[in-house]
Design a protein around this motif. Sequence first.
Motif, short mmCIF file in Angstrom:
data_model
loop_
_atom_site.label_atom_id
_atom_site.label_comp_id
_atom_site.label_asym_id
_atom_site.label_seq_id
_atom_site.Cartn_x
_atom_site.Cartn_y
_atom_site.Cartn_z
N GLN A 1 0.85 -1.17 0.00
CA GLN A 1 0.00 0.00 0.00
C GLN A 1 0.90 1.24 0.00
O GLN A 1 1.83 1.33 0.79
N THR A 2 0.64 2.14 -0.92
CA THR A 2 1.48 3.33 -0.99
C THR A 2 0.71 4.53 -0.46
O THR A 2 -0.49 4.61 -0.64
N THR A 3 1.41 5.44 0.18
CA THR A 3 0.74 6.64 0.65
C THR A 3 1.15 7.83 -0.21
O THR A 3 2.01 7.71 -1.08
N THR A 4 0.56 8.99 0.07
CA THR A 4 0.86 10.16 -0.76
C THR A 4 2.31 10.61 -0.63
O THR A 4 2.79 11.38 -1.44
N ASP A 5 3.00 10.15 0.41
CA ASP A 5 4.39 10.58 0.61
C ASP A 5 5.40 9.54 0.14
O ASP A 5 6.60 9.74 0.30
N SER A 6 4.96 8.43 -0.38
CA SER A 6 5.89 7.35 -0.71
C SER A 6 6.61 7.63 -2.02
O SER A 6 6.17 8.41 -2.85
N GLY A 7 7.77 6.95 -2.17
CA GLY A 7 8.54 7.07 -3.41
C GLY A 7 9.27 8.41 -3.49
O GLY A 7 9.18 9.24 -2.59
N PRO A 8 10.01 8.63 -4.60
CA PRO A 8 10.73 9.89 -4.75
C PRO A 8 9.75 11.07 -4.83
O PRO A 8 8.61 10.90 -5.26
N LYS A 9 10.20 12.22 -4.41
CA LYS A 9 9.39 13.44 -4.50
C LYS A 9 9.10 13.74 -5.97
O LYS A 9 9.87 13.38 -6.86
N ALA A 10 8.01 14.47 -6.20
CA ALA A 10 7.62 14.76 -7.59
C ALA A 10 8.68 15.61 -8.30
O ALA A 10 8.76 15.61 -9.52
N GLU A 11 9.51 16.32 -7.51
CA GLU A 11 10.50 17.20 -8.14
C GLU A 11 11.76 16.44 -8.57
O GLU A 11 12.58 16.95 -9.33
N ALA A 12 11.92 15.21 -8.07
CA ALA A 12 13.13 14.44 -8.37
C ALA A 12 13.09 13.92 -9.81
O ALA A 12 12.03 13.63 -10.34
N PRO A 13 14.27 13.82 -10.44
CA PRO A 13 14.30 13.26 -11.81
C PRO A 13 13.89 11.79 -11.77
O PRO A 13 14.41 11.02 -10.96
N GLN A 14 12.95 11.40 -12.58
CA GLN A 14 12.47 10.02 -12.56
C GLN A 14 11.64 9.71 -13.82
O GLN A 14 11.23 10.61 -14.54
N THR A 15 11.43 8.43 -14.03
CA THR A 15 10.62 7.99 -15.17
C THR A 15 9.41 7.25 -14.65
O THR A 15 9.54 6.34 -13.82
N ILE A 16 8.23 7.62 -15.12
CA ILE A 16 7.03 6.88 -14.72
C ILE A 16 6.49 6.10 -15.93
O ILE A 16 6.57 6.56 -17.07
N GLU A 17 5.97 4.93 -15.62
CA GLU A 17 5.42 4.08 -16.69
C GLU A 17 3.89 4.17 -16.64
O GLU A 17 3.29 3.95 -15.59
N VAL A 18 3.30 4.50 -17.77
CA VAL A 18 1.85 4.68 -17.84
C VAL A 18 1.25 3.67 -18.81
O VAL A 18 1.61 3.65 -19.99
N TRP A 19 0.36 2.83 -18.31
CA TRP A 19 -0.30 1.85 -19.18
C TRP A 19 -1.67 2.36 -19.59
O TRP A 19 -2.44 2.83 -18.74
N HIS A 20 -1.97 2.24 -20.88
CA HIS A 20 -3.30 2.66 -21.36
C HIS A 20 -3.80 1.70 -22.43
O HIS A 20 -3.03 0.90 -22.97
N GLY A 21 -5.09 1.80 -22.74
CA GLY A 21 -5.71 0.81 -23.63
C GLY A 21 -5.73 1.19 -25.09
O GLY A 21 -6.00 0.35 -25.95
N TRP A 22 -5.44 2.44 -25.42
CA TRP A 22 -5.52 2.84 -26.83
C TRP A 22 -4.39 2.19 -27.61
O TRP A 22 -3.29 1.97 -27.07
N SER A 23 -4.65 1.89 -28.88
CA SER A 23 -3.59 1.22 -29.65
C SER A 23 -3.47 1.72 -31.08
O SER A 23 -2.41 1.62 -31.68
N ALA A 24 -4.55 2.27 -31.65
CA ALA A 24 -4.46 2.76 -33.04
C ALA A 24 -3.48 3.93 -33.08
O ALA A 24 -3.39 4.70 -32.12
#
Lengths: 440, 307
Positions: A26-49
């Motif tokens: 379970q993650t909270t709003t404070d978990s993981g690196p801060k939003a200002e830190a350099p990082q890569t987020i992975e976003v999964w979505h259903g569109w494909s065309a």
Amino acid sequence: MSPRPWRLITALAITAAATACTAGNQTTTDSGPKAEAPQTIEVWHGWSAPHEVKAFEDAIAGFHKLHPNITVKLVKGQDDTKILNAIRSGTPPDVVSSFSTNNVGQFCSSGALQNLTPYLEKDKVNLSIFPKAVQDYTQYKGNRCTLPLLADDYALYSNKALMKGNPPPKTISELTALAKKLTVRNPDGTIKVAGFLPSVTYYEHVPEHIATTSFGGQYLNPQGRANFATDPAFTKYLQWEKSLLDWYGYDNVKKFVHSMGQEFEASNPFEKGKVAMGIDGEWRTKFMEEEAPKVQYDTSPVPVNDDRQNTYGGGFVTGTIIGIPRGAKHAQASWEFVKYLTTNTDALVTFANGLGNVPSTIPALASPNLKLPPQFKTFLDVFKNPNSTTIPSTINGGDFVVKFQSFVQDQWEPGKVPDLQKGLQGLDKKVNDSLQLAGG
Amino acid sequence: MTASRARRRHRLRVLAFMSPWLIGFALFFAYPLAATVYFSFYRYNLFQLTPIGLTNYRFLFHDPYAWQAIKNTMWLVIVMVPLRVLFGLGLAQLLTRIKRGGNLLRAVFYLPFLIPPVAATVAFVFVVNPGTGPINNLFAKVGIHLPDWFNDPTWTKPGLTLLALWGIGDVMIILLASLLDVPKSLYEAAAIDGANAWQQFRRITLPTISPVLMFSAVTGVIQTLQYFTQAMVAANASQGNADQAGTTTAPGYPDGASLTFPQTLYNEGFQQFNMGYACVLALVLFVVAMFFTLILLRQFHAFGDDD
């Protein structure tokens, strides 16, 4: 068999259960690196065309400028099963988006997606930017684990030439009279041009687009149990549906519907001028533009039953949802992304223009940058209308809708239900049994 | 002492040689089976486990959809499997008699089997569509009105059976190979003794190819008990509407006629998130498949007497 192998099997089974129970954190709003830190987020979505993928990329261009430290890796063509498996395995992506609002109940109740309320409160996001129906389908029993990302709604399409000067109907009795007046039959009684096909087998004429919108049926009672036999709206809807169906002749309707092409082919009967009026989603405007540019048509809200004229203007609303899985490694950056994509007017308008969908906030609906055909205005109005409805979330997805549709299509329409009340009671039992099995 | 050590060493050696299989068996059969049994006593939505005893098992007895799926699957096992074996055998027998162009015909009959099941089913549903399908239209022109195969509950399972017969290539090729393996000398001897074609088939061909027939029947039953893709695709393709956000489709269209047991299992596990109940259904499928396999093996005398 000696007891030893059984010991091994038991040990393996316990291990399996243990691993299954502890997957992800379970993650909270404070978990993981801060939003200002350099990082890569992975976003999964259903569109494909390709045009859909490009629309998504265009929509997040502004996010890159706002958060140059966050690199967004988009992964296309994902579905709910893959999403659930990834979360369960403990290696989820940072953000997931799903086409199915039906599964919100499962996503939220199981904790697969994080409750977004702490994030929303922290950043003081005003939820009133989302219409009421949209607020409803993105949460389950107060747990708001998703936010809306574009929407679909439904209205009545009418073919101007086939309407012969008649205005679009506003009530069910007007719709019925007009359907009969505009229908053209072949010499043998079969349908040549249909005024309005009431059958649930006609593409988007499924019960959730008519029974709730036009007749006000409530699928579940306040206790969360099936309400088909108790709510008279369903009986009214079914009796109207069957009487118009019988006017056409069940076999004639069946023959007409089954001899047509697929819903998303150019042979769609509305596009071919074989149907005067039909309920459809906003995406049809894009199809009309590309596949039937010569067909002149109007759009208007779905007619309502005569005793509900004060609700005219609403419609059925649903849409794509987006959330942060439990165990997401960059929760704070993910929230920045979700917040931007679901609340930023420019992002939503760019995305809506690219896909031909309804932008999912009220401010975005009024944007002058929306470049959609004039018939699209009806859908924008239906979307923000307070009488618009959606289906409630349950722990077992849209099972109650599926069972109701099956009842109408397979039992009611062919005349296999001698006692409607009894039939609906049987349906309620089936729905409730399944809900109970799932723990609802 | 030495003998016992040697025996132990021998056992270890045997186990070492068997270990790749044993590891595979434990990982991909024993573990999943044990986990399935374990989860069947729980309410399990892939995230939360709640012990509910025998509730999932009790639900099976009152689940109308599961029973409808069982009836449909049994229909397919009883009708489709024998027809596939008989049709494959008939076709193979005919191909053994064709002298010229036989190779080409073999390839032609085998080709439909090579088409991916989804594509084959969509194409098949399209060509027999009552409104737009060329086959139904062709028959209609000569006054024969074919049924509305995949939209009429009465004709759905026969329609699926026709589809299975169209893709008969796998059964045909195995039976053809076994027919070509029957020693010609036996037929020559029988012909000299005055046996006619039927007697030769009954007394020479059938006994010789019976292990292959048994193989076809057993694999056919197992495949049919797991029948999923074609039934699901045919239902979706014949309904005409798309499965997308905001719309839902009932499995087994029309009127549950194409609802097979694995579809119910999939629906419960992955649509309704009742993984515990889906485990019960999976166990039932496993037990039934084992039962049929054992019955067939016994029937064909595959056990025992030879050795």
